[in-house]
Motif scaffolding. Structure first.
Motif, PDB file in Angstrom:
ATOM      1  N   ILE A  33       3.557  40.801  43.997  1.00  0.00           N
ATOM      2  CA  ILE A  33       2.094  40.702  44.110  1.00  0.00           C
ATOM      3  C   ILE A  33       1.745  39.394  44.815  1.00  0.00           C
ATOM      4  CG2 ILE A  33      -0.090  40.577  42.847  1.00  0.00           C
ATOM      5  CD1 ILE A  33       1.169  42.247  40.641  1.00  0.00           C
ATOM      6  N   GLY A  34       0.989  39.488  45.885  1.00  0.00           N
ATOM      7  CA  GLY A  34       0.696  38.326  46.698  1.00  0.00           C
ATOM      8  C   GLY A  34      -0.552  37.577  46.281  1.00  0.00           C
ATOM      9  N   PHE A  35      -0.628  36.332  46.738  1.00  0.00           N
ATOM     10  CA  PHE A  35      -1.835  35.527  46.575  1.00  0.00           C
ATOM     11  C   PHE A  35      -1.875  34.472  47.670  1.00  0.00           C
ATOM     12  CE2 PHE A  35       1.328  32.982  44.400  1.00  0.00           C
ATOM     13  CZ  PHE A  35       0.972  31.665  44.677  1.00  0.00           C
ATOM     14  N   ILE A  36      -3.075  34.050  47.992  1.00  0.00           N
ATOM     15  CA  ILE A  36      -3.292  32.927  48.905  1.00  0.00           C
ATOM     16  C   ILE A  36      -3.642  31.719  48.037  1.00  0.00           C
ATOM     17  CG2 ILE A  36      -4.880  32.001  50.658  1.00  0.00           C
ATOM     18  CD1 ILE A  36      -3.034  33.904  51.951  1.00  0.00           C
ATOM     19  N   PRO A  37      -3.190  30.500  48.385  1.00  0.00           N
ATOM     20  CA  PRO A  37      -3.472  29.332  47.554  1.00  0.00           C
ATOM     21  C   PRO A  37      -4.956  28.942  47.551  1.00  0.00           C
ATOM     22  CG  PRO A  37      -2.218  28.704  49.506  1.00  0.00           C
ATOM     23  CD  PRO A  37      -2.228  30.193  49.465  1.00  0.00           C
ATOM     24  N   CYS A  41      -7.346  32.790  43.026  1.00  0.00           N
ATOM     25  CA  CYS A  41      -6.136  33.572  42.758  1.00  0.00           C
ATOM     26  C   CYS A  41      -5.799  33.514  41.266  1.00  0.00           C
ATOM     27  CB  CYS A  41      -4.962  33.083  43.589  1.00  0.00           C
ATOM     28  SG  CYS A  41      -4.247  31.501  43.044  1.00  0.00           S
ATOM     29  N   ALA A  42      -6.602  32.803  40.500  1.00  0.00           N
ATOM     30  CA  ALA A  42      -6.325  32.494  39.090  1.00  0.00           C
ATOM     31  C   ALA A  42      -5.891  33.687  38.236  1.00  0.00           C
ATOM     32  CB  ALA A  42      -7.538  31.799  38.467  1.00  0.00           C
ATOM     33  N   PRO A  43      -6.600  34.833  38.259  1.00  0.00           N
ATOM     34  CA  PRO A  43      -6.179  35.918  37.365  1.00  0.00           C
ATOM     35  C   PRO A  43      -4.753  36.417  37.621  1.00  0.00           C
ATOM     36  CG  PRO A  43      -8.421  36.289  38.121  1.00  0.00           C
ATOM     37  CD  PRO A  43      -7.872  35.156  38.939  1.00  0.00           C
ATOM     38  N   VAL A  44      -4.335  36.451  38.883  1.00  0.00           N
ATOM     39  CA  VAL A  44      -2.976  36.888  39.206  1.00  0.00           C
ATOM     40  C   VAL A  44      -1.959  35.859  38.711  1.00  0.00           C
ATOM     41  CG1 VAL A  44      -1.363  37.324  41.107  1.00  0.00           C
ATOM     42  CG2 VAL A  44      -3.665  38.311  41.163  1.00  0.00           C
ATOM     43  N   VAL A  45      -2.228  34.587  38.959  1.00  0.00           N
ATOM     44  CA  VAL A  45      -1.319  33.521  38.538  1.00  0.00           C
ATOM     45  C   VAL A  45      -1.233  33.441  37.015  1.00  0.00           C
ATOM     46  CG1 VAL A  45      -1.068  30.999  38.467  1.00  0.00           C
ATOM     47  CG2 VAL A  45      -1.542  32.148  40.641  1.00  0.00           C
ATOM     48  N   VAL A  46      -2.377  33.523  36.345  1.00  0.00           N
ATOM     49  CA  VAL A  46      -2.404  33.430  34.883  1.00  0.00           C
ATOM     50  C   VAL A  46      -1.707  34.627  34.238  1.00  0.00           C
ATOM     51  CG1 VAL A  46      -3.956  33.524  32.878  1.00  0.00           C
ATOM     52  CG2 VAL A  46      -4.381  31.893  34.722  1.00  0.00           C
ATOM     53  N   ALA A  47      -1.862  35.805  34.827  1.00  0.00           N
ATOM     54  CA  ALA A  47      -1.167  36.982  34.296  1.00  0.00           C
ATOM     55  C   ALA A  47       0.342  36.766  34.308  1.00  0.00           C
ATOM     56  CB  ALA A  47      -1.539  38.227  35.098  1.00  0.00           C
ATOM     57  N   ALA A  82       0.771  44.768  45.724  1.00  0.00           N
ATOM     58  CA  ALA A  82      -0.619  44.423  45.436  1.00  0.00           C
ATOM     59  C   ALA A  82      -0.838  42.987  45.869  1.00  0.00           C
ATOM     60  CB  ALA A  82      -0.931  44.580  43.944  1.00  0.00           C
ATOM     61  N   SER A  83      -2.103  42.597  45.996  1.00  0.00           N
ATOM     62  CA  SER A  83      -2.385  41.211  46.345  1.00  0.00           C
ATOM     63  C   SER A  83      -3.828  40.839  46.020  1.00  0.00           C
ATOM     64  CB  SER A  83      -2.138  40.954  47.838  1.00  0.00           C
ATOM     65  OG  SER A  83      -2.266  39.571  48.137  1.00  0.00           O
ATOM     66  N   HIS A  84      -4.006  39.592  45.692  1.00  0.00           N
ATOM     67  CA  HIS A  84      -5.299  38.908  45.692  1.00  0.00           C
ATOM     68  C   HIS A  84      -5.756  38.890  47.143  1.00  0.00           C
ATOM     69  CE1 HIS A  84      -6.530  34.533  46.632  1.00  0.00           C
ATOM     70  NE2 HIS A  84      -7.537  34.896  45.863  1.00  0.00           N
ATOM     71  N   THR A  85      -6.942  39.440  47.413  1.00  0.00           N
ATOM     72  CA  THR A  85      -7.397  39.439  48.807  1.00  0.00           C
ATOM     73  C   THR A  85      -8.918  39.446  48.882  1.00  0.00           C
ATOM     74  OG1 THR A  85      -6.954  40.373  50.995  1.00  0.00           O
ATOM     75  CG2 THR A  85      -7.431  41.951  49.238  1.00  0.00           C
ATOM     76  N   VAL A 235     -10.650  40.561  45.513  1.00  0.00           N
ATOM     77  CA  VAL A 235     -10.295  41.801  44.829  1.00  0.00           C
ATOM     78  C   VAL A 235      -8.780  41.827  44.616  1.00  0.00           C
ATOM     79  CG1 VAL A 235     -12.226  43.128  45.761  1.00  0.00           C
ATOM     80  CG2 VAL A 235     -10.048  43.068  47.018  1.00  0.00           C
ATOM     81  N   LEU A 236      -8.348  42.732  43.756  1.00  0.00           N
ATOM     82  CA  LEU A 236      -6.937  43.072  43.651  1.00  0.00           C
ATOM     83  C   LEU A 236      -6.762  44.372  44.423  1.00  0.00           C
ATOM     84  CD1 LEU A 236      -4.206  42.257  42.371  1.00  0.00           C
ATOM     85  CD2 LEU A 236      -4.736  43.841  40.505  1.00  0.00           C
ATOM     86  N   ALA A 237      -6.114  44.266  45.569  1.00  0.00           N
ATOM     87  CA  ALA A 237      -5.892  45.435  46.425  1.00  0.00           C
ATOM     88  C   ALA A 237      -4.423  45.844  46.348  1.00  0.00           C
ATOM     89  CB  ALA A 237      -6.274  45.116  47.863  1.00  0.00           C
ATOM     90  N   PHE A 238      -4.148  47.108  46.665  1.00  0.00           N
ATOM     91  CA  PHE A 238      -2.800  47.658  46.525  1.00  0.00           C
ATOM     92  C   PHE A 238      -2.316  48.295  47.819  1.00  0.00           C
ATOM     93  CE2 PHE A 238      -3.904  47.134  42.146  1.00  0.00           C
ATOM     94  CZ  PHE A 238      -2.708  47.064  41.438  1.00  0.00           C
ATOM     95  N   ASN A 239      -1.021  48.421  47.914  1.00  0.00           N
ATOM     96  CA  ASN A 239      -0.429  49.283  48.925  1.00  0.00           C
ATOM     97  C   ASN A 239      -0.773  50.717  48.535  1.00  0.00           C
ATOM     98  OD1 ASN A 239       2.266  51.130  49.263  1.00  0.00           O
ATOM     99  ND2 ASN A 239       1.879  49.917  51.103  1.00  0.00           N
ATOM    100  N   TRP A 240      -1.298  51.496  49.483  1.00  0.00           N
ATOM    101  CA  TRP A 240      -1.833  52.826  49.175  1.00  0.00           C
ATOM    102  C   TRP A 240      -0.752  53.773  48.663  1.00  0.00           C
ATOM    103  CZ3 TRP A 240      -5.158  55.611  47.206  1.00  0.00           C
ATOM    104  CH2 TRP A 240      -5.577  56.873  47.647  1.00  0.00           C
ATOM    105  N   GLU A 241       0.402  53.742  49.296  1.00  0.00           N
ATOM    106  CA  GLU A 241       1.486  54.625  48.869  1.00  0.00           C
ATOM    107  C   GLU A 241       1.939  54.274  47.454  1.00  0.00           C
ATOM    108  OE1 GLU A 241       5.949  56.121  50.330  1.00  0.00           O
ATOM    109  OE2 GLU A 241       4.815  54.665  51.517  1.00  0.00           O
ATOM    110  N   PHE A 242       2.061  52.986  47.155  1.00  0.00           N
ATOM    111  CA  PHE A 242       2.469  52.556  45.815  1.00  0.00           C
ATOM    112  C   PHE A 242       1.445  53.000  44.770  1.00  0.00           C
ATOM    113  CE2 PHE A 242       2.321  49.428  42.346  1.00  0.00           C
ATOM    114  CZ  PHE A 242       3.626  49.497  41.888  1.00  0.00           C
TER     115      PHE A 242
END
Length: 405
Positions: A33-37, A41-47, A82-85, A235-242
């Motif tokens: 799961i990606g994030f930009i600094p 990006c807090a919710p992804v990092v904290v999770a 998925a990624s923070h985007t 948002v938290l976006a995903f790869n569509w196929e995944f």
């Protein structure tokens, strides 16, 4: 081939039963799961840091990415699941502005409201103050007279920072297509590039506006919540196929991030949150720069301002994570306003293709999170006083004094 509607119906039906315990991932490799600094990006990092991904049974690796184009490419090719985007990045890609037209990067939840800003270089000091929109055009014209042009940076064509920058310029009576130069620049590189004179101002997420003040390259002229109070941002976006093939894993990831978002929104946790984010492997910025703006206390570089209810938000009792189609329609209308999309847009069809609202509602219901009932109602709180009607986007565009369409 099944239609998108049939695929969605199938995987929603397959996830209808509530999870009685944490989902146990069957994958052989970690889910990246990606994030930009950036602070949001807090919710992804904290999770990850507080073990919420593990709690819900998903084996996740969080991946620090260099730029939004990098995130886009990896979401499309599946390197990131998925990624923070940026909220408007999947829309910009789908419309062919900044990616292969028609490609779906689905949005099943929003990560944050507010918390971006516009930093102006020291050339503007003494000419433009905090929120002084009426002085901006003259200051820009003065810079152009001396230097030939005035340049502003944002983070991704058609991204949220591009839209906030353009919205602000339009409210100041400046046409971003004709009167100034607008360039893309990765968020962590904004301060360094301002320092060497590459731009005269930039729009970016925190903490890079606060860092700009700390390093003396400029001052915070306006925060994004001044442009539109409680605006959607990441948002938290995903790869569509995944997402299509692994609905239970997607649900488990979302549950972990939702629990993290609730934790991040507790003001009692924000000092600890700032310390977590400041680490080199995450945002890599001074704790003070992250913490102060998380708390709503802004050292502008030309004074101070305290935001009492519209600082960066991650949960707000379920108001933040609910992905609204009206927000997607707003961004699409801004693409039209500035001529990024020439042909008429089927607004509803695009919003339906990208915003996975039904999927979010099922996850929220399983977690007992309230689901807002305000989607598709008129959007208010803009700095120019315009009320945007998502049911009449083309009519709403005509309300703007500065526009291309």
């Amino acid at each position: 081939m099944p239609s998108r509607r049939e695929v969605l119906k199938g995987f929603l039906a397959g996830t209808a039963a509530s999870l009685l315990g944490p989902y146990i991932s069957r994958g052989a490799t970690k889910i990246r799961i990606g994030f930009i600094p950036l602070t949001d990006c807090a919710p992804v990092v904290v999770a990850q840091e507080l073990g919420f991904f593990k709690k819900y049974g998903v084996d996740v690796e969080v991946s620090k990415e260099a730029s939004w184009p990098n995130v886009r490419d990896k979401l499309l090719n599946g390197e990131l699941k998925a990624s923070h985007t940026l909220f408007s990045l999947p829309l910009s890609v789908y419309m062919g502005i900044s990616g292969p037209k028609g490609k779906i990067i689905p949005i099943p939840m929003t990560l944050s409201f507010n918390g971006q800003g516009i930093t102006l270089s020291n050339k503007f000091k003494g000419k433009v103050g905090f929120r002084e929109l009426d002085k901006v055009k003259a200051a820009i014209e003065e810079i152009k007279a001396k230097e030939g042009e005035c340049t502003f940076a944002m983070t991704f064509p058609g991204g949220t920072h591009d839209i906030w920058l353009r919205y602000w310029l339009g409210a100041c009576g400046v046409n971003p297509n004709r009167d100034v130069r607008v360039i893309p620049n990765p968020p962590p590189q904004m301060v360094a590039n301002m320092k060497v004179g590459r731009m005269d101002g930039y729009c970016v997420g925190e903490p890079w506006n606060a860092v700009g003040v700390l390093e003396g390259v400029g001052f915070t002229h306006i925060a994004s919540q001044d442009i539109w109070k409680h605006h959607p941002e990441k948002v938290l976006a995903f790869n569509w196929e995944f997402m299509r093939q692994n609905p239970e894993e997607v649900k488990a990831i979302m549950k972990a991030v939702l629990e993290a978002a609730r934790w991040c929104d507790d003001m009692g946790n924000r000092k600890e949150l700032a310390k977590i984010l400041s680490q080199q492997k995450y945002v890599n910025a001074p704790v003070s720069a992250i913490e102060s703006r998380l708390m709503g206390v802004y050292d502008l570089g030309i004074g101070k301002h305290v935001y009492k209810d519209d600082y960066m938000l991650f949960f707000k009792n379920g108001e933040v994570p609910f992905p609204r189609k009206s927000h997607a329609i707003f961004f699409l209308a801004q693409f039209r306003r500035w001529g990024m999309v020439k042909e008429p847009i089927n607004y509803k069809a695009v919003a339906d293709a990208i915003v996975m609202q039904d999927f979010y509602v099922k996850v929220a219901q399983e977690m007992g999170i309230p689901v807002p009932k305000d989607d598709m109602k008129p959007l208010k709180g803009f700095i120019d006083g315009v009320v945007f009607d998502p049911n009449d986007p083309e009519g709403s565009i005509k309300k703007y004094k500065v526009r291309e369409v």
